[in-house]
Design an enzyme around this catalytic site. Structure first.
Site, mmCIF file in Angstrom:
data_model
loop_
_atom_site.group_PDB
_atom_site.id
_atom_site.type_symbol
_atom_site.label_atom_id
_atom_site.label_comp_id
_atom_site.label_asym_id
_atom_site.label_seq_id
_atom_site.Cartn_x
_atom_site.Cartn_y
_atom_site.Cartn_z
ATOM 1 N N CYS A 44 29.350 26.982 28.543
ATOM 2 C CA CYS A 44 30.611 27.185 29.276
ATOM 3 C C CYS A 44 31.790 26.482 28.608
ATOM 4 O O CYS A 44 32.931 26.913 28.740
ATOM 5 C CB CYS A 44 30.467 26.710 30.721
ATOM 6 S SG CYS A 44 29.125 27.535 31.581
ATOM 7 N N HIS A 62 23.902 17.319 23.801
ATOM 8 C CA HIS A 62 23.401 15.961 24.021
ATOM 9 C C HIS A 62 23.621 15.540 25.473
ATOM 10 O O HIS A 62 24.483 16.091 26.163
ATOM 11 C CB HIS A 62 24.123 14.964 23.101
ATOM 12 C CG HIS A 62 23.678 15.050 21.663
ATOM 13 N ND1 HIS A 62 23.577 16.242 20.982
ATOM 14 C CD2 HIS A 62 23.303 14.082 20.781
ATOM 15 C CE1 HIS A 62 23.165 16.010 19.745
ATOM 16 N NE2 HIS A 62 22.989 14.706 19.594
ATOM 17 N N ARG A 69 19.328 16.661 23.465
ATOM 18 C CA ARG A 69 18.351 17.330 24.338
ATOM 19 C C ARG A 69 17.562 18.306 23.453
ATOM 20 O O ARG A 69 17.818 19.502 23.426
ATOM 21 C CB ARG A 69 19.077 18.087 25.466
ATOM 22 C CG ARG A 69 19.695 17.178 26.520
ATOM 23 C CD ARG A 69 20.117 17.970 27.745
ATOM 24 N NE ARG A 69 21.069 19.004 27.421
ATOM 25 C CZ ARG A 69 22.376 18.849 27.434
ATOM 26 N NH1 ARG A 69 22.909 17.700 27.778
ATOM 27 N NH2 ARG A 69 23.169 19.852 27.120
HETATM 28 C C1 LIG Z 1 31.854 31.044 25.690
HETATM 29 C C2 LIG Z 1 31.127 31.072 26.991
HETATM 30 C C3 LIG Z 1 31.728 30.570 28.123
HETATM 31 C C4 LIG Z 1 31.066 30.601 29.347
HETATM 32 N N1 LIG Z 1 31.684 30.067 30.444
HETATM 33 C C5 LIG Z 1 31.030 30.055 31.623
HETATM 34 C C6 LIG Z 1 31.629 29.440 32.769
HETATM 35 O O1 LIG Z 1 32.742 28.908 32.692
HETATM 36 N N2 LIG Z 1 30.928 29.450 33.929
HETATM 37 C C7 LIG Z 1 29.680 30.017 34.028
HETATM 38 O O2 LIG Z 1 29.068 29.964 35.098
HETATM 39 N N3 LIG Z 1 29.097 30.617 32.957
HETATM 40 C C8 LIG Z 1 29.736 30.651 31.773
HETATM 41 N N4 LIG Z 1 29.141 31.232 30.674
HETATM 42 C C9 LIG Z 1 27.865 31.961 30.846
HETATM 43 C C10 LIG Z 1 26.651 31.062 30.758
HETATM 44 O O3 LIG Z 1 26.649 30.346 29.555
HETATM 45 C C11 LIG Z 1 25.399 31.929 30.855
HETATM 46 O O4 LIG Z 1 25.459 32.632 32.071
HETATM 47 C C12 LIG Z 1 24.126 31.093 30.810
HETATM 48 O O5 LIG Z 1 23.953 30.513 29.547
HETATM 49 C C13 LIG Z 1 22.916 31.958 31.127
HETATM 50 O O6 LIG Z 1 21.777 31.190 30.995
HETATM 51 P P1 LIG Z 1 20.359 31.867 30.760
HETATM 52 O O7 LIG Z 1 19.387 30.749 30.639
HETATM 53 O O8 LIG Z 1 20.124 32.913 31.766
HETATM 54 O O9 LIG Z 1 20.488 32.672 29.384
HETATM 55 P P2 LIG Z 1 20.901 32.219 27.930
HETATM 56 O O10 LIG Z 1 21.806 31.063 27.950
HETATM 57 O O11 LIG Z 1 21.366 33.462 27.237
HETATM 58 O O12 LIG Z 1 19.526 31.772 27.285
HETATM 59 C C14 LIG Z 1 18.484 32.681 27.088
HETATM 60 C C15 LIG Z 1 17.640 32.203 25.922
HETATM 61 O O13 LIG Z 1 16.475 33.010 25.859
HETATM 62 C C16 LIG Z 1 16.105 33.163 24.513
HETATM 63 N N5 LIG Z 1 15.254 34.342 24.397
HETATM 64 C C17 LIG Z 1 15.554 35.614 24.745
HETATM 65 N N6 LIG Z 1 14.509 36.423 24.497
HETATM 66 C C18 LIG Z 1 13.526 35.647 23.972
HETATM 67 C C19 LIG Z 1 12.211 35.908 23.504
HETATM 68 N N7 LIG Z 1 11.698 37.131 23.524
HETATM 69 N N8 LIG Z 1 11.479 34.872 23.027
HETATM 70 C C20 LIG Z 1 11.997 33.615 22.990
HETATM 71 N N9 LIG Z 1 13.246 33.315 23.414
HETATM 72 C C21 LIG Z 1 14.000 34.317 23.907
HETATM 73 C C22 LIG Z 1 17.438 33.323 23.799
HETATM 74 O O14 LIG Z 1 17.297 32.960 22.438
HETATM 75 C C23 LIG Z 1 18.338 32.358 24.567
HETATM 76 O O15 LIG Z 1 18.431 31.110 23.919
HETATM 77 C C24 LIG Z 1 29.769 31.178 29.432
HETATM 78 C C25 LIG Z 1 29.148 31.678 28.280
HETATM 79 C C26 LIG Z 1 29.805 31.611 27.073
HETATM 80 C C27 LIG Z 1 29.121 32.121 25.835
#
Ligand SMILES: Cc1cc2nc3c(=O)[nH]c(=O)nc-3n(C[C@H](O)[C@H](O)[C@H](O)COP(=O)(O)OP(=O)(O)OC[C@H]3O[C@@H](n4cnc5c(N)ncnc54)[C@H](O)[C@@H]3O)c2cc1C
Length: 357
Positions: A44, A62, A69
């Site tokens: 974020c 970190h 981490r």
């Molecule tokens: C620039 C930016 C700004 C943001 N700002 C906000 C904000 O202000 N507020 C907010 O609420 N959200 C924000 N977000 C969104 C937020 O970061 C995401 O919603 C959040 O990271 C989702 O978490 P997740 O664990 O579901 O997925 P992700 O963070 O996408 O993690 C999923 C992980 O799974 C791994 N993976 C996928 N498939 C496989 C596989 N087959 N085998 C092994 N590993 C795999 C990927 O490599 C990835 O590392 C922002 C995102 C970005 C990029």
């Protein structure tokens, strides 16, 4: 021996599930499979690295005390096995195993589970237009993209950036590039900034200070091509050509559902993995949370794709509690968002008329 909990994806939903579960169950054998090298980072804040508000990238990866981490941290401090550089390739539901590829040595193993958690996240949408593969055109989603953007600004003497997409990531980045003196143009197909969050009346109000800060807003314009020799030099829309040594494509993300689909798990109407109120998929031994999982809108009851880090963390917490047998219900989301831009902060709940319930 405790139950074997396998988690695919090591960022918000996956690592929250792992950490919360460890707090609740000291005997569980928790393994996280992550294909990337970094885990448990806070995306974020990424836009604020561009404008030097966050000076050190380590702040995303970190603890506040400055401890990384990483794999060692999760093993030593939490007793969680994190396998980075490992990709889950197939879920074998009958055998309750996952086929995992070690990308470092190409070894393939079958990893057994009692409970499986999918936290596979989402992938940014690429624009299918000519020139999309030119250097200097980036998404801004994964850590390596953020580092590359930062490095290229100086290395390529970027004076003009085009941001395609006026959603919250695009607009936060517009502020940051503007702050470091790069000329910013935002190209948006719809008739307003933050189209998912704001109605036209509010968006027009919010756009005034943004434009006054010198950011060009090209609304109701479609990006039709990127031009340049090797590296991008301009963006062509259906109305003009804009000079740019760098382009950020921020036109949304799609849920990573391929593993789930291939395993025969139900995919919901929003395109994300269907889950019940306990965050279980159509196979009750498999949970899904974060960006890959579908949400229910609390007002309309509609099934929606709502990729937010805040939601992913809540999902992770509930999944861990439910693995422990609590059977806590997740009530769904309201679609609340906030965005800081030059001279204005905008927020909404439940989305714009067009995108809300
Ligand atoms: C620039 C930016 C700004 C943001 N700002 C906000 C904000 O202000 N507020 C907010 O609420 N959200 C924000 N977000 C969104 C937020 O970061 C995401 O919603 C959040 O990271 C989702 O978490 P997740 O664990 O579901 O997925 P992700 O963070 O996408 O993690 C999923 C992980 O799974 C791994 N993976 C996928 N498939 C496989 C596989 N087959 N085998 C092994 N590993 C795999 C990927 O490599 C990835 O590392 C922002 C995102 C970005 C990029």
């Amino acid at each position: 021996m405790g139950k074997k909990v396998l988690i695919i994806g090591g960022v918000a939903a996956g690592m929250k599930t792992a950490s919360r579960l460890r707090r609740r169950d000291k005997d569980a054998e928790i393994t996280v499979i992550e294909r990337g090298e970094l885990v448990s980072y806070g995306a974020c804040g990424f836009p604020y690295y561009i404008g030097d508000e966050v000076k050190n990238f380590n702040e995303f990866t970190h603890t506040p005390q400055g401890i990384a981490r990483d794999v060692d941290y999760f093993k030593k401090v939490k007793g969680i096995d994190v396998l980075t550089g490992h990709e889950a390739q197939k879920i074998n539901r009958a055998a309750k195993t996952v086929t995992v590829l070690n990308r470092k040595n190409s070894e393939v193993t079958e990893m057994p589970y009692d409970v499986l958690v999918l936290g596979t996240g989402a992938t940014p949408v690429r624009l299918p237009v000519p020139g999309a593969d030119l250097e200097g055109i980036h998404n801004f989603w994964f850590p390596w993209e953020v580092l590359k953007v930062k490095e290229e600004i100086t290395a390529n003497n970027v004076t003009d950036v085009v941001i395609v997409g006026a959603g919250f990531i695009g607009m936060e980045l517009a502020e940051e590039f503007n702050k470091i003196g790069v000329k910013v143009s935002v190209v948006e197909m719809q008739n307003r900034i933050l189209p998912q969050m704001l109605d036209l009346e509010m968006a027009e109000l919010a756009a005034k200070p943004v434009a006054a800060a010198g950011i060009n807003l090209y609304l109701e314009e479609k990006t039709v091509a990127f031009e340049g020799e090797g590296r991008v030099a301009a963006v062509k829309t259906d109305k003009r050509t804009i000079t740019a040594q760098m382009v950020i494509v921020a036109v949304g993300v799609r849920p990573n559902v391929e593993l789930a689909r291939e395993a025969g798990l139900a995919i919901g109407p929003s395109g994300a993995i269907a889950v019940n109120e306990y965050m279980q998929t159509s196979d009750l031994c498999i949970y899904a949370g974060g960006d890959c999982a579908e949400n229910t809108h609390r007002v309309s009851g509609a099934k929606i794709f709502a990729p937010m880090g805040s939601t992913a963390n809540k999902h992770g917490r509930i999944i861990a509690d439910n693995i422990c047998g609590d059977m806590v219900k997740y009530p769904g989301v309201l679609g609340t968002g906030l965005c800081r831009m030059p001279g204005v902060e905008a927020g909404s709940t439940s989305g714009s008329r067009q995108h809300g319930p």
